[in-house]
Enzyme design. Structure first.
Site, PDB file in Angstrom:
ATOM      1  N   ASN A 141       3.898  24.519  -3.595  1.00 42.49           N
ATOM      2  CA  ASN A 141       2.266  24.885  -3.882  1.00 42.49           C
ATOM      3  C   ASN A 141       1.520  23.560  -4.524  1.00 42.49           C
ATOM      4  OD1 ASN A 141       0.332  27.143  -3.750  1.00 42.49           O
ATOM      5  ND2 ASN A 141       0.220  26.266  -5.953  1.00 42.49           N
ATOM      6  N   GLU A 199       0.117  24.002   0.731  1.00 42.15           N
ATOM      7  CA  GLU A 199      -1.153  22.974   0.753  1.00 42.15           C
ATOM      8  C   GLU A 199      -0.373  21.613   1.158  1.00 42.15           C
ATOM      9  OE1 GLU A 199      -0.420  25.085  -1.735  1.00 42.15           O
ATOM     10  OE2 GLU A 199      -2.189  26.462  -1.634  1.00 42.15           O
ATOM     11  N   ASP A 245     -17.831  24.230 -16.669  1.00 40.70           N
ATOM     12  CA  ASP A 245     -17.466  24.813 -15.196  1.00 40.70           C
ATOM     13  C   ASP A 245     -18.321  24.312 -14.299  1.00 40.70           C
ATOM     14  OD1 ASP A 245     -15.877  26.044 -13.659  1.00 40.70           O
ATOM     15  OD2 ASP A 245     -15.385  27.701 -15.190  1.00 40.70           O
TER      16      ASP A 245
HETATM   17 MN   LIG Z   1      -1.131  28.092  -2.767  1.00 40.57          MN
END
Ligand SMILES: [Mn+2]
Length: 435
Positions: A141, A199, A245
């Site tokens: 990941n 990914e 953010d």
């Molecule tokens: Mn993922």
């Protein structure tokens, strides 16, 4: 294969890269310059207190840049991303990787150009770090996590309850944090699709990738990235934040997990990387995978041509959808599909294929000349929306959503809605007329 560094060179040759040789501070100054440049790519070559590093930013800050990095047109970006998500493939694994030219054991992270972006930041931050982890069942990941520096070899990571968190809770503590990545790997790592779809493989389907094994903890990282921090998630929790953010406002302080770094590997003449929080690159990377999700969902109900989460809508709350209308209710069906695909979505506008959805004036023109809101407006009060919208109830997230079908009614005479053209205007060159 073309990596991060080659892409920077390409941008420089095209005159698109701002090179800043003036001495700059990691405290506010670098962040202010990146912000002032809007989405223009930049490299800083003279960083106060960090003479061994250059620092790049804004290299994946808009569609044009990322499309160029993938050698495709801007219009092809979403379909390429959807293709990559649906057809992930394994990259090549190599030895003798450029990202391991320099190996530092027992490292001191304070030597790296972490930045203080805003005046209330909880500490120096790394925002372009992509965290790679491995699970025996789900595979690799890769995901973005902002990282606050809290000591010689310690970072605190903001980890939401998504994939990396699941990996950690399943006992996978080893991580590699990669910095200085090609836009293909950046965009793929911003995708939050399904647990078990890597990914790393999505990136390889966007552009052929080469990966290499980390030195201390058996993880795969992009072979030509600039810096890799090899470490482990600890049992320690500490305050993370405050930090800026996506909306450009400050996020609150939370107890988060501490990561301990045991080894750093780097390319020679290292180019560090940062992403301006709340800036165009941050918003592009968060928004674009959602555009792909919306595109997929809308394509199930009508002929969709393009989707855009607009800048004015924080690349998160507002969406414009371009369709080729075949049935009278295509607009309404597109609106419902978009709300289904992206739960934070607040307002949707659907337009015809002659509207340039990258131009807010064109979209407004469609609203002005193609809608009667007693017929074309869908109002959805009492819906669950985004916690980021200050005009909504931010505690229970109740908001009023709305969609506008700004397409030409099929029964009407089409000619009266189409912009008048002057024969020859597109090919005409003013230089032929003005000396
Ligand atoms: Mn993922």
């Amino acid at each position: 294969m073309v990596g991060f560094r080659d892409f920077l060179s390409e941008l420089e040759e095209l005159g698109l890269l701002a090179r800043i040789d003036k001495r700059v501070s990691t405290r506010f100054e670098i962040a202010a310059v990146i912000k002032k440049l809007n989405s223009r790519p930049v490299i800083f070559t003279n960083i106060e207190g960090h003479k061994d590093f250059k620092l790049a930013a804004n290299i994946a800050a808009n569609r044009r840049l990322v499309a160029r990095s993938l050698n495709i047109s801007e219009g092809e970006l979403l379909s390429r991303l959807i293709y990559a998500i649906e057809n992930p493939s394994k990259g090549e694994v190599v030895e003798d990787a450029p990202c391991q030219e320099i190996v530092i054991r027992d490292p001191d992270l304070r030597k790296l150009p972490f930045l203080i972006f805003g005046e209330r930041d909880g500490g120096p931050y790394l925002t372009a770090g992509i965290v790679i982890a491995y699970d025996p069942e789900y595979g690799f990941n890769a995901s973005y996590h902002r990282l606050m520096l809290i000591g010689k070899n310690k970072l605190v990571a903001r980890i939401l309850p998504r994939h990396l968190n699941a990996y950690i809770e399943r006992g996978n503590r080893d991580v590699a944090i990669t910095i200085g990545n090609h836009p293909a790997f950046m965009l793929a790592s911003a995708v939050s699709w399904k647990l078990g779809i890597s990914e790393l493989d999505i990136a390889n389907a966007l552009k052929p990738m080469k990966y290499t094994w980390t030195i201390t903890n058996n993880l795969l990282v992009p072979a030509d990235c600039e810096v890799v921090l090899e470490g482990r998630v600890t049992d320690e929790w500490t305050d993370e934040g405050p930090f800026i953010d996506i909306t450009g406002t400050y996020d609150i302080v939370r107890k988060q997990r501490v990561i301990e770094i045991k080894c750093i590997t780097m390319r020679r003449d290292t180019i560090f990387q940062q992403i301006l929080p709340g800036g165009p690159e941050h918003r592009f990377l968060m928004g674009t995978p959602r555009e792909a999700t919306i595109f997929r969902e809308v394509s199930k109900v009508c002929d969709v041509l393009d989707v855009r989460l607009t800048g004015g809508g924080c690349n998160w709350l507002h969406c414009v959808i371009k369709i080729r209308k075949k049935n009278e209710d295509d607009g309404r069906r597109a609106i419902e599909a978009a709300f289904k695909a992206h739960k934070s979505l607040k307002h949707v506008i659907v337009v015809d294929e002659d509207i340039d959805i990258s131009d807010p004036n064109e979209v407004e023109w469609a609203l002005a000349t193609r809608t009667q809101l007693d017929k074309d407006l869908i109002l959805k009060p009492g819906e669950l929306g985004s916690s980021l919208d200050p005009s909504a109830d931010q505690v229970n997230r109740i908001t009023c959503k709305a969609g506008v079908d700004a397409t030409i009614p099929l029964g009407e005479e089409r000619e009266k809605f189409i912009k008048a053209r002057i024969p020859g205007e597109d090919e005409l060159k003013l230089e032929d007329y003005i000396q």
